[in-house]
Design an enzyme around this catalytic site. Structure first.
Site, PDB file in Angstrom:
ATOM      1  N   GLU A  32      -0.767  14.484  29.130  1.00 57.05           N
ATOM      2  CA  GLU A  32       0.187  14.334  30.240  1.00 57.05           C
ATOM      3  C   GLU A  32      -0.187  15.265  31.389  1.00 57.05           C
ATOM      4  O   GLU A  32      -0.521  16.433  31.168  1.00 57.05           O
ATOM      5  CB  GLU A  32       1.583  14.658  29.712  1.00 57.05           C
ATOM      6  CG  GLU A  32       2.655  13.747  30.212  1.00 57.05           C
ATOM      7  CD  GLU A  32       2.508  12.305  29.777  1.00 57.05           C
ATOM      8  OE1 GLU A  32       1.902  11.520  30.548  1.00 57.05           O
ATOM      9  OE2 GLU A  32       2.988  11.954  28.704  1.00 57.05           O
ATOM     10  N   THR A  34      -2.774  15.186  32.987  1.00 54.65           N
ATOM     11  CA  THR A  34      -4.214  15.452  32.939  1.00 54.65           C
ATOM     12  C   THR A  34      -4.976  14.477  33.836  1.00 54.65           C
ATOM     13  O   THR A  34      -6.080  14.784  34.267  1.00 54.65           O
ATOM     14  CB  THR A  34      -4.750  15.305  31.504  1.00 54.65           C
ATOM     15  OG1 THR A  34      -4.169  14.124  30.949  1.00 54.65           O
ATOM     16  CG2 THR A  34      -4.387  16.492  30.637  1.00 54.65           C
ATOM     17  N   GLY A 117      13.170   3.719  35.913  1.00 57.32           N
ATOM     18  CA  GLY A 117      13.390   5.174  35.962  1.00 57.32           C
ATOM     19  C   GLY A 117      13.365   5.836  34.599  1.00 57.32           C
ATOM     20  O   GLY A 117      13.876   6.940  34.424  1.00 57.32           O
ATOM     21  N   SER A 123       6.862   1.126  38.305  1.00 51.37           N
ATOM     22  CA  SER A 123       6.180   1.051  39.598  1.00 51.37           C
ATOM     23  C   SER A 123       4.741   0.582  39.444  1.00 51.37           C
ATOM     24  O   SER A 123       4.288  -0.301  40.191  1.00 51.37           O
ATOM     25  CB  SER A 123       6.243   2.382  40.344  1.00 51.37           C
ATOM     26  OG  SER A 123       5.916   3.438  39.491  1.00 51.37           O
ATOM     27  N   ASP A 167      -1.303   5.168  34.820  1.00 55.97           N
ATOM     28  CA  ASP A 167      -0.305   4.106  34.647  1.00 55.97           C
ATOM     29  C   ASP A 167      -0.865   2.753  35.069  1.00 55.97           C
ATOM     30  O   ASP A 167      -0.699   1.750  34.374  1.00 55.97           O
ATOM     31  CB  ASP A 167       0.954   4.421  35.480  1.00 55.97           C
ATOM     32  CG  ASP A 167       1.549   5.759  35.112  1.00 55.97           C
ATOM     33  OD1 ASP A 167       1.099   6.360  34.120  1.00 55.97           O
ATOM     34  OD2 ASP A 167       2.459   6.215  35.828  1.00 55.97           O
ATOM     35  N   TYR A 217       6.479  16.396  41.258  1.00 54.02           N
ATOM     36  CA  TYR A 217       5.185  15.863  40.813  1.00 54.02           C
ATOM     37  C   TYR A 217       4.095  16.266  41.817  1.00 54.02           C
ATOM     38  O   TYR A 217       3.048  16.793  41.441  1.00 54.02           O
ATOM     39  CB  TYR A 217       5.267  14.335  40.701  1.00 54.02           C
ATOM     40  CG  TYR A 217       4.018  13.706  40.147  1.00 54.02           C
ATOM     41  CD1 TYR A 217       3.894  13.446  38.783  1.00 54.02           C
ATOM     42  CD2 TYR A 217       2.937  13.384  40.969  1.00 54.02           C
ATOM     43  CE1 TYR A 217       2.744  12.882  38.261  1.00 54.02           C
ATOM     44  CE2 TYR A 217       1.784  12.828  40.460  1.00 54.02           C
ATOM     45  CZ  TYR A 217       1.689  12.571  39.109  1.00 54.02           C
ATOM     46  OH  TYR A 217       0.541  12.019  38.598  1.00 54.02           O
TER      47      TYR A 217
HETATM   48  C1  GLA Z   1       3.192   9.730  36.123  1.00 53.21           C
HETATM   49  C2  GLA Z   1       1.971   9.409  36.986  1.00 53.21           C
HETATM   50  C3  GLA Z   1       0.686   9.412  36.141  1.00 53.21           C
HETATM   51  C4  GLA Z   1       0.566  10.682  35.312  1.00 53.21           C
HETATM   52  C5  GLA Z   1       1.880  10.983  34.580  1.00 53.21           C
HETATM   53  C6  GLA Z   1       1.848  12.323  33.889  1.00 53.21           C
HETATM   54  O1  GLA Z   1       3.429   8.713  35.198  1.00 53.21           O
HETATM   55  O2  GLA Z   1       2.106   8.157  37.597  1.00 53.21           O
HETATM   56  O3  GLA Z   1      -0.438   9.240  36.971  1.00 53.21           O
HETATM   57  O4  GLA Z   1       0.164  11.759  36.099  1.00 53.21           O
HETATM   58  O5  GLA Z   1       2.987  10.964  35.446  1.00 53.21           O
HETATM   59  O6  GLA Z   1       0.885  12.341  32.898  1.00 53.21           O
END
Ligand code: GLA
Length: 380
Positions: A32, A34, A117, A123, A167, A217
């Site tokens: 996570e 990373t 959410g 997204s 994602d 973030y």
């Molecule tokens: C969100 C972001 C991803 C990733 C995660 C954390 O989901 O969209 O790119 O950075 O957080 O691992």
């Protein structure tokens, strides 16, 4: 997912002729925060998705109805829409135009069953659905990687979240029954069959939708970049935290801000955990894999500071119930925990998680059993 309601709405609004496309949300077993540091992640697509009925309309106007929001947006190809959900579609369209692709307007009805959410990447699923559909409808000749990168760029430029590639990559590349071991620096990946014997994966949704998620973030990402910039002065080959070892980082313990040091340390350790987790998986050692998930959570909560009280609580309940591994999943500040547990422990754990969470937070969490599904595809 039963999508007849989407088809029916399309017919009602725009006529009989359309194509249907779908893209899934994702889970991530470990790795996570990373991805934007060039590290490793271990996600998979899930069987919850966005489905869109679409037809080109030979104009330069996009007309979209969101079934879940019960809202319509109409905007020209180069015009910024008002509603938040339409920004993702607009973002994809802008990225395609920027890259010189010839696309036209279209009519669309879309909806889905990914809880919004909850950290399951609605997204990315939205971006992938539209990029995949436009690529097919207008014969753009995009590769899967192009589509994942266009989705990511849409999120950066139209939505303002400087996300990594995980994602969108999982949403586009997902394969049934497989997780994706992705190296976010080289973008090389392996599809790893994931059928843990007598174990299962379950998500528990805290129902916390934290509005700090996107601003915090971007701050975390900036902190990692700050660490890299400092280290790069002495080590010019360092471009990402992936290139930094723990020993190298320790040379900067006094130079870096204390919080920056902790963020960087977490990322480097999490990368090492993904590699250790892959070894454990190849040896069918789910106990070890689970321990690494708990360690990941500890780092996310205490060092990276992206968890919340509710997620921490659910991870503790998991530990008390003998769950093999549990951690918050995704960007953080709410959303779901992901839990790897023995089949035989499922009923007692879930009952305890629901009951104790209700007692503490006066609301019930939601439970999602995870099936690893297929990535972006055309239904018809
Ligand atoms: C969100 C972001 C991803 C990733 C995660 C954390 O989901 O969209 O790119 O950075 O957080 O691992």
């Amino acid at each position: 997912m039963d999508y007849t309601f989407i088809c029916n709405q399309f017919v009602k609004r725009y006529g009989e002729d359309y194509n249907l496309y779908a893209s899934p949300g994702r889970v991530n077993l470990i790795g996570e925060h990373t991805d934007y540091n060039g590290g490793f992640v271990f996600p998979g697509a899930i069987d919850k998705m966005i489905v869109a009925a679409i037809k080109a309309n030979d104009t330069d106007t996009i007309s979209v109805y969101s079934y879940d929001m019960k809202e319509t947006e109409e905007f020209a190809l180069d015009e910024k829409p008002i509603r938040g959900w339409a920004l993702y579609i607009y973002g994809v369209v802008q990225e395609l135009l920027k890259r010189g692709h010839k696309i036209g307007g279209f009519n669309c009805v879309f909806g889905g069953d990914i809880p919004i959410g909850s950290g399951l990447s609605t997204s990315a699923a939205l971006e992938s659905t539209f990029c995949f559909a436009l690529n097919d409808m207008f014969n753009l000749g995009l590769s899967k990687l192009d589509m994942a990168q266009i989705g990511q760029a849409a999120e950066h430029n139209a939505v303002g979240v400087r996300c990594g590639i995980m994602d969108q990559f999982a949403s586009v590349f997902g394969e049934e029954g497989h997780l994706i071991r992705l190296d976010c620096r080289s973008l090389e990946y392996d599809l790893v069959p994931f059928h843990p014997e007598n174990c299962r994966v379950v998500l528990i949704d805290t129902q916390v939708k934290h509005n700090l998620a996107s601003s915090e973030y971007n701050i975390r990402r900036a902190e990692c970049e700050e660490g890299v910039a400092t280290i790069k002065k002495d080590y010019p080959l360092v471009n990402l935290l992936r290139d930094v070892t723990l020993d190298m980082l320790h040379e900067y313990k006094k130079t870096l801000k204390e919080s920056t040091f902790r963020r960087c340390q977490y990322v480097i350790q999490e990368n090492m955990r993904v590699e250790a987790a892959m070894d454990a998986l190849y040896q069918n050692d789910y106990v070890k894999f689970g321990e690494l998930m708990y360690a990941s959570h500890e780092g996310l909560s205490k060092e990276y500071n992206v968890s919340c009280e509710e997620s921490d609580f659910l991870v503790e309940v998991a530990r008390k119930n003998g769950v093999l591994g549990a951690r918050m999943m995704g960007g953080g500040f709410g959303g779901c925990t992901i839990n790897l547990l023995k089949e035989e422990d499922y009923d007692t754990f879930i009952a305890d998680a629901i009951e104790s969470y209700k007692q503490k937070f006066r609301k019930a969490p939601k439970i999602y059993d995870v099936k690893i599904g297929v990535g972006s595809h055309k239904i018809k």
